[in-house]
Design an enzyme around this catalytic site. Structure first.
Site, PDB file in Angstrom:
ATOM      1  N   LYS A 194       0.663  -1.111   0.011  1.00  0.00           N
ATOM      2  CA  LYS A 194       0.094  -0.054  -0.031  1.00  0.00           C
ATOM      3  C   LYS A 194       0.909   1.184   0.070  1.00  0.00           C
ATOM      4  O   LYS A 194       0.638   2.159   1.162  1.00  0.00           O
ATOM      5  CB  LYS A 194      -0.885  -0.165   1.223  1.00  0.00           C
ATOM      6  CG  LYS A 194      -2.026   0.885   1.108  1.00  0.00           C
ATOM      7  CD  LYS A 194      -2.962   0.765   0.253  1.00  0.00           C
ATOM      8  CE  LYS A 194      -4.170   1.887   0.240  1.00  0.00           C
ATOM      9  NZ  LYS A 194      -5.083   1.638  -0.862  1.00  0.00           N
ATOM     10  N   ASP A 254      -6.755 -16.132   2.476  1.00  0.00           N
ATOM     11  CA  ASP A 254      -8.162 -16.461   2.872  1.00  0.00           C
ATOM     12  C   ASP A 254      -8.825 -16.338   1.439  1.00  0.00           C
ATOM     13  O   ASP A 254      -9.563 -17.155   1.032  1.00  0.00           O
ATOM     14  CB  ASP A 254      -8.564 -15.828   4.077  1.00  0.00           C
ATOM     15  CG  ASP A 254      -8.724 -16.410   5.239  1.00  0.00           C
ATOM     16  OD1 ASP A 254      -7.609 -17.358   5.165  1.00  0.00           O
ATOM     17  OD2 ASP A 254      -9.417 -16.532   5.999  1.00  0.00           O
TER      18      ASP A 254
HETATM   19  C1  IPM Z   1      -3.394 -17.769   9.749  1.00  0.00           C
HETATM   20  C2  IPM Z   1      -4.384 -17.611  10.751  1.00  0.00           C
HETATM   21  C3  IPM Z   1      -3.469 -16.969  12.055  1.00  0.00           C
HETATM   22  C4  IPM Z   1      -2.940 -15.617  11.461  1.00  0.00           C
HETATM   23  C5  IPM Z   1      -4.254 -16.915  13.269  1.00  0.00           C
HETATM   24  C6  IPM Z   1      -4.777 -18.137  13.739  1.00  0.00           C
HETATM   25  C7  IPM Z   1      -3.199 -16.396  14.394  1.00  0.00           C
HETATM   26  O1  IPM Z   1      -5.232 -16.730  10.299  1.00  0.00           O
HETATM   27  O2  IPM Z   1      -2.567 -18.734   9.718  1.00  0.00           O
HETATM   28  O3  IPM Z   1      -3.627 -17.121   8.233  1.00  0.00           O
HETATM   29  O4  IPM Z   1      -3.515 -14.665  11.426  1.00  0.00           O
HETATM   30  O5  IPM Z   1      -1.585 -15.720  11.016  1.00  0.00           O
HETATM   31 MG    MG Z   2      -5.564 -16.064   8.349  1.00  0.00          MG
END
Ligand code: IPM
Ligand code: MG
Length: 359
Positions: A194, A254
């Protein structure tokens, strides 16, 4: 059988133990039939470890993780432990393992298996053939930056604060990892930050560009994170390798996982500078379905493949595991998360059976 190395097995919470069991069966099969030579040692982690030992990362677990050549982790967390103080929450174990072991390079592939095109919520033409790799910096940035906290102002108002911080050394080493990975793939690297708003991103872009001069064979591009999130959904196949910071990588990975329609299929590796690594499925502990033999063990089994390739240099065995997974899918075996309407489903253990049969 000669020993190749030690694998710390950390099942953790929720569906962790169930999916780990199937992955361990795969390792044992490879030990017996392919001379893999992997010695598995178990330890507890996460909420389960808190319940047993009063800490999510007990000293014995950390000691094993440090001593082992690789770590295979199921998942941590669950509603049961959400009200604990931050430093005792299951997630803390994950963050400590990452930073204590210097696992700065997090590799999160998003691959759409042809058999599962229908499981994606996106149109088949947008996602079919998808094969991208997100390289997320894992031990720096806003996750670990100081100062952090919640302070009380003179007038009693509370202010929460965190710091997004990267030094040149941290940026350079993750950039080097990403360029090297891109070299083994389609030689395109997109650095996501960013830089139009954040100084930390400005430095990131400068250093990545500089590192890129040593990799003239890799085509480097830069993208702001808001645009990258849009492009991931709009035209994900434009990407080969993405390199980004800890927080942006958390979010983008994600999103990328959902392109494949099946978070239950995606493995990950977190590597240090010497290819020691922690391997885990990207899905969480899914407490709602824990203990019911319905979780998909394939992401964990595919994490074993990544481990064989990256830490133990056994690309042939890695490929065998990946092919066994594809064969199980091709034979029509589906757990609930990857089944489309009307398809019969099988359980966690039965999916383990199917992969071992294919092996
Ligand atoms: C991931 C998870 C972790 C992160 C959490 C559970 C701490 O979301 O591995 O992506 O945010 O890194
Ligand atoms: Mg994560």
């Amino acid at each position: 059988m000669s020993t190749t190395g030690t694998v710390a097995i950390l099942p953790g919470d929720g569906i962790g133990p169930e999916v780990i069991d199937q992955a361990v069966r795969v390792i044992e099969h490879l030990n017996q039939h392919a001379g893999a030579g992997l010695r598995c040692e178990r330890a507890s982690v996460g909420g389960t470890a808190y319940d047993q030992h009063g800490h999510p990362l007990p000293p014995a677990t950390l000691e094993l993780a440090k001593r082992a050549d690789a770590i295979l982790l199921g998942a941590v967390g669950g509603p049961k432990w959400e009200s604990l103080p931050r430093e005792l929450r299951p997630e803390r174990a994950l963050l400590s393992l990452r930073s204590e072991l210097n696992l700065f390079a997090n590799l999160r592939p998003a691959i759409l298996f042809p058999e599962l095109v229908a499981a994606s919520t996106l149109k088949p033409e947008v996602v079919s053939g998808l094969d991208l790799m997100i390289v997320r910096e894992l031990t720096g940035g806003i996750y670990f930056g100081q100062p952090r906290g919640i302070r009380v102002e003179a007038d009693g108002t509370r202010t929460g604060f965190n710091t997004m911080v990267y030094n040149e050394h941290e940026i350079r080493r993750i950039a080097e990892s990403a360029f090297q990975i891109a070299r083994l793939r389609n030689r395109r690297l997109c650095s996501v930050e960013k830089a139009n708003v954040l100084e930390v991103s400005e430095l990131w872009r400068e250093i990545v560009t500089h590192v890129g001069r040593s990799y003239p064979d890799v085509q480097l591009s830069h993208m702001y994170v808001d645009n990258a999130s849009m492009q991931l959904i709009k035209a994900p196949k434009q990407f080969d390798v993405i390199v980004t910071s800890n927080l942006f990588g958390d979010i983008l990975s994600d999103a990328a996982s959902m392109l494949t329609g099946s978070i239950g299929m995606l493995p990950s590796a977190s590597l240090d500078a010497n290819q020691k690594g922690m391997y885990e499925p990207v899905h969480g502990s899914a407490p709602d379905i824990a203990g019911r033999n319905v979780a998909n063990p394939l992401a964990t089994i595919l994490s074993v493949a990544m481990m064989l390739r990256s830490t133990f240099g056994k690309a042939d065995l890695a490929l065998r595991v990946e092919q066994a997974v594809r064969q199980a899918l091709a034979r029509g075996y589906r757990t609930g998360d990857i089944a489309t309407a009307g398809e019969p489903t099988i359980g966690t253990r039965e999916m383990g059976d199917a992969v071992i049969a294919a092996l």
